[in-house]
Design an enzyme around this catalytic site. Structure first.
Site, mmCIF file in Angstrom:
data_model
loop_
_atom_site.group_PDB
_atom_site.id
_atom_site.type_symbol
_atom_site.label_atom_id
_atom_site.label_comp_id
_atom_site.label_asym_id
_atom_site.label_seq_id
_atom_site.Cartn_x
_atom_site.Cartn_y
_atom_site.Cartn_z
ATOM 1 N N TYR A 87 -17.025 -22.564 -18.332
ATOM 2 C CA TYR A 87 -18.138 -23.063 -17.521
ATOM 3 C C TYR A 87 -19.419 -22.862 -18.311
ATOM 4 O O TYR A 87 -19.652 -21.781 -18.852
ATOM 5 C CB TYR A 87 -18.233 -22.292 -16.203
ATOM 6 C CG TYR A 87 -18.014 -23.147 -14.986
ATOM 7 C CD1 TYR A 87 -18.964 -24.095 -14.609
ATOM 8 C CD2 TYR A 87 -16.872 -23.012 -14.203
ATOM 9 C CE1 TYR A 87 -18.776 -24.887 -13.490
ATOM 10 C CE2 TYR A 87 -16.676 -23.795 -13.083
ATOM 11 C CZ TYR A 87 -17.630 -24.729 -12.727
ATOM 12 O OH TYR A 87 -17.442 -25.512 -11.625
ATOM 13 N N GLU A 89 -22.987 -24.074 -17.428
ATOM 14 C CA GLU A 89 -24.180 -24.645 -16.804
ATOM 15 C C GLU A 89 -25.418 -24.343 -17.648
ATOM 16 O O GLU A 89 -25.627 -23.220 -18.085
ATOM 17 C CB GLU A 89 -24.362 -24.090 -15.401
ATOM 18 C CG GLU A 89 -23.339 -24.636 -14.416
ATOM 19 C CD GLU A 89 -23.637 -24.210 -12.998
ATOM 20 O OE1 GLU A 89 -24.563 -23.399 -12.795
ATOM 21 O OE2 GLU A 89 -22.942 -24.681 -12.087
ATOM 22 N N ASP A 233 -28.756 -50.317 -20.858
ATOM 23 C CA ASP A 233 -27.394 -49.850 -20.580
ATOM 24 C C ASP A 233 -26.470 -50.536 -21.575
ATOM 25 O O ASP A 233 -26.134 -51.717 -21.417
ATOM 26 C CB ASP A 233 -27.010 -50.181 -19.146
ATOM 27 C CG ASP A 233 -25.681 -49.560 -18.724
ATOM 28 O OD1 ASP A 233 -24.870 -49.240 -19.624
ATOM 29 O OD2 ASP A 233 -25.448 -49.408 -17.513
ATOM 30 N N THR A 259 -21.724 -45.256 -21.886
ATOM 31 C CA THR A 259 -20.477 -44.516 -21.850
ATOM 32 C C THR A 259 -20.056 -44.234 -23.285
ATOM 33 O O THR A 259 -20.638 -44.762 -24.235
ATOM 34 C CB THR A 259 -19.381 -45.307 -21.129
ATOM 35 O OG1 THR A 259 -19.261 -46.608 -21.744
ATOM 36 C CG2 THR A 259 -19.702 -45.478 -19.651
ATOM 37 N N LYS A 262 -14.972 -47.453 -24.337
ATOM 38 C CA LYS A 262 -15.140 -48.878 -24.639
ATOM 39 C C LYS A 262 -15.207 -49.101 -26.151
ATOM 40 O O LYS A 262 -14.356 -48.621 -26.877
ATOM 41 C CB LYS A 262 -16.365 -49.425 -23.903
ATOM 42 C CG LYS A 262 -16.304 -49.245 -22.375
ATOM 43 C CD LYS A 262 -17.478 -49.900 -21.700
ATOM 44 C CE LYS A 262 -17.389 -49.814 -20.190
ATOM 45 N NZ LYS A 262 -17.800 -48.492 -19.663
ATOM 46 N N ARG A 268 -13.522 -40.626 -22.036
ATOM 47 C CA ARG A 268 -14.235 -41.092 -20.855
ATOM 48 C C ARG A 268 -15.389 -40.141 -20.560
ATOM 49 O O ARG A 268 -15.217 -39.090 -19.964
ATOM 50 C CB ARG A 268 -13.279 -41.179 -19.661
ATOM 51 C CG ARG A 268 -12.142 -42.164 -19.840
ATOM 52 C CD ARG A 268 -12.636 -43.589 -19.936
ATOM 53 N NE ARG A 268 -13.330 -44.006 -18.724
ATOM 54 C CZ ARG A 268 -12.732 -44.538 -17.651
ATOM 55 N NH1 ARG A 268 -11.426 -44.688 -17.639
ATOM 56 N NH2 ARG A 268 -13.436 -44.893 -16.612
#
Length: 453
Positions: A87, A89, A233, A259, A262, A268
């Site tokens: 984790y 953060e 985008d 992203t 692609k 992903r």
């Protein structure tokens, strides 16, 4: 010959008849080999078998969905590491958890590689996916009820560009631009007029079904004139931008959202890139504004993909993606297909099947049974409903990753032509024959990252 990403796969052509057309496209789950994934096989043989079945499906079919690709074995390896256990953060050097000595280095590598590859001043690699990345843009630069502007979804835009069914269209006042009825292309004079009239706080350019080069410079002028934040985008074309096969938005846009899969051939995930003046606002919007801890295993895989995209072979790949798409478009036009805007400048082709006498959804499902994986898609000014539209959307990133070249595009176009004809007549025998031909060619061009055997 196209650059390869990794080891290939032995195709399996056996399929099992099912009761429905959709089910007929998937091979039956097979017993996974214990040599790969032995722990998964022992712990959950059902999931292990389904993973193997998906490997087979990806190996033996021609994937033409423009938002899909194959990642390298290195990216797959990075995605499944003990980084999953952490984790983290916060940001490097400013975490809310201890034990981040290694994680900070992983994220810093990914950030530095993104900045170098795209030539940006700031990069955030923590967004979980493209939609959360775009939500962070709104949180950074707009207040609920503000006017935002983007391409309309039916015209090729994305849900998160202010479309009504999305949170971005419910929380903000979305206004949309489209394309010309006669050409299927953007009219930037109309975009400018709309921006002057509506005075949006944020303008999005880019989309999910845009087959032509985006004029980022013109959008930048419009945004500056009306005092809007311009967001490019580039989720679909990031790999083409990185490889020099599409103009970069970086000199013109305040923010670049993308992203990491692609055309970029990564995991992903997503990234936000921007000028230094916007760094603090964007970082605060991602964390703590929208997310908790980043997915560190994905961050590592993003770093690997960015390193791969910085190699000369990737530049070759990006240009071959475009060359294949243009060649495929020409072959489809020669066979009487109606292509939106008359062709393509990038990796994507959008076709209206109305002249072929078959709806897009019916064609897509028939092509799937033939081993040609596409998605049905609305076309501009489509008279049909979104879930049963007139068109299909195809692209060349995946087939280029398998080493197919412009010499193969007449064959691919012929398959699509025969598949659409079979969809119109209900000729399942023709679809089965096509599937065998597709599997044979796929056997000669193994897919990266799919080590079946």
């Amino acid at each position: 010959m196209s650059p390869r990403l990794g080891t290939g796969t032995r195709p399996l052509t056996r399929t099992v008849p099912e009761d429905t057309a959709m089910a007929r496209t998937a091979p039956a789950p097979a017993a996974p080999t214990s040599k790969r994934r032995p722990a998964l096989t022992a712990a959950d043989p059902e999931i292990a078998a389904l993973v193997t079945a998906e490997e087979r499906l990806q190996a033996e079919t021609l994937r033409l969905i423009p938002s899909e690709n194959y990642v390298s074995q290195a990216v797959l390896d990075a995605s499944g590491t003990v980084l999953q256990n952490k984790y983290s953060e916060g940001y490097p050097g400013r975490r809310y958890y201890e034990g981040q000595q290694v994680i900070d280095q992983v994220e810093t590598l990914a950030v530095d590689r993104a900045k170098a590859l795209f030539g940006v001043e700031h990069a955030n690699v923590q967004p979980y996916s493209g939609s959360p990345a775009n939500l962070a843009v709104y949180l950074a630069f707009a207040e609920p009820g503000d006017t935002v502007m983007g391409m309309a979804l039916p015209m090729g835009g994305h849900l998160t560009h202010g479309w009504g069914v999305s949170a971005t269209g419910r929380w903000f006042r979305g206004v949309q631009y489209g394309v010309r009825h006669d050409t299927g292309r953007l009219d930037l004079d109309e975009v400018r007029d709309l921006a002057r009239e509506e005075r949006p706080k944020v303008i999005f350019c880019g989309g999910t079904a845009v087959p032509r080069t985006i004029d980022f410079a013109a959008f930048g002028e419009i945004a500056r004139e009306v005092g809007a934040v311009l967001v490019a985008d580039i989720a679909h074309i990031a790999g083409l931008v990185a490889g020099g096969a599409h103009p970069s938005p970086v000199p013109h846009a305040d923010v670049v959202s993308t992203t990491t899969h692609k055309t970029l051939r990564g995991p992903r995930g997503a990234m936000l890139m921007a000028r230094a003046e916007h760094a603090r606002a964007l970082d605060k919007a991602v964390f703590p504004g929208l997310q908790g801890g980043p997915h560190n295993q994905t961050t590592a895989a993003v770093a690997v993909a960015l390193r791969e995209a910085s190699q000369p072979s990737f530049r070759t790949y990006a240009h071959e993606v475009v060359a294949n798409a243009r060649a495929l478009a020409d072959e489809l036009l020669a066979r009487g297909f109606d292509l939106v805007s008359g062709g393509t400048d990038n990796h994507l082709i959008l076709m209206d099947l109305t002249p072929k006498g078959v709806p897009g959804k019916a064609a897509a499902k028939a092509l799937d049974r033939a081993g040609l994986v596409v998605n049905y898609n609305a076309v501009p000014y489509d008279p049909r409903k979104p879930f049963d539209p007139s068109g299909i959307r195809i692209g060349t990133p995946s087939l280029t990753s398998r080493g197919l070249t412009t010499a193969h595009m007449p064959t691919v176009a012929d398959w699509l032509d025969r598949g659409v004809a079979a969809a119109r007549t209900g000729d399942e025998a023709a679809l089965a024959a096509l599937r065998a031909e597709v599997a044979e060619l796929m056997a000669a061009h193994p897919a990266p990252g799919l080590p079946l055997g």
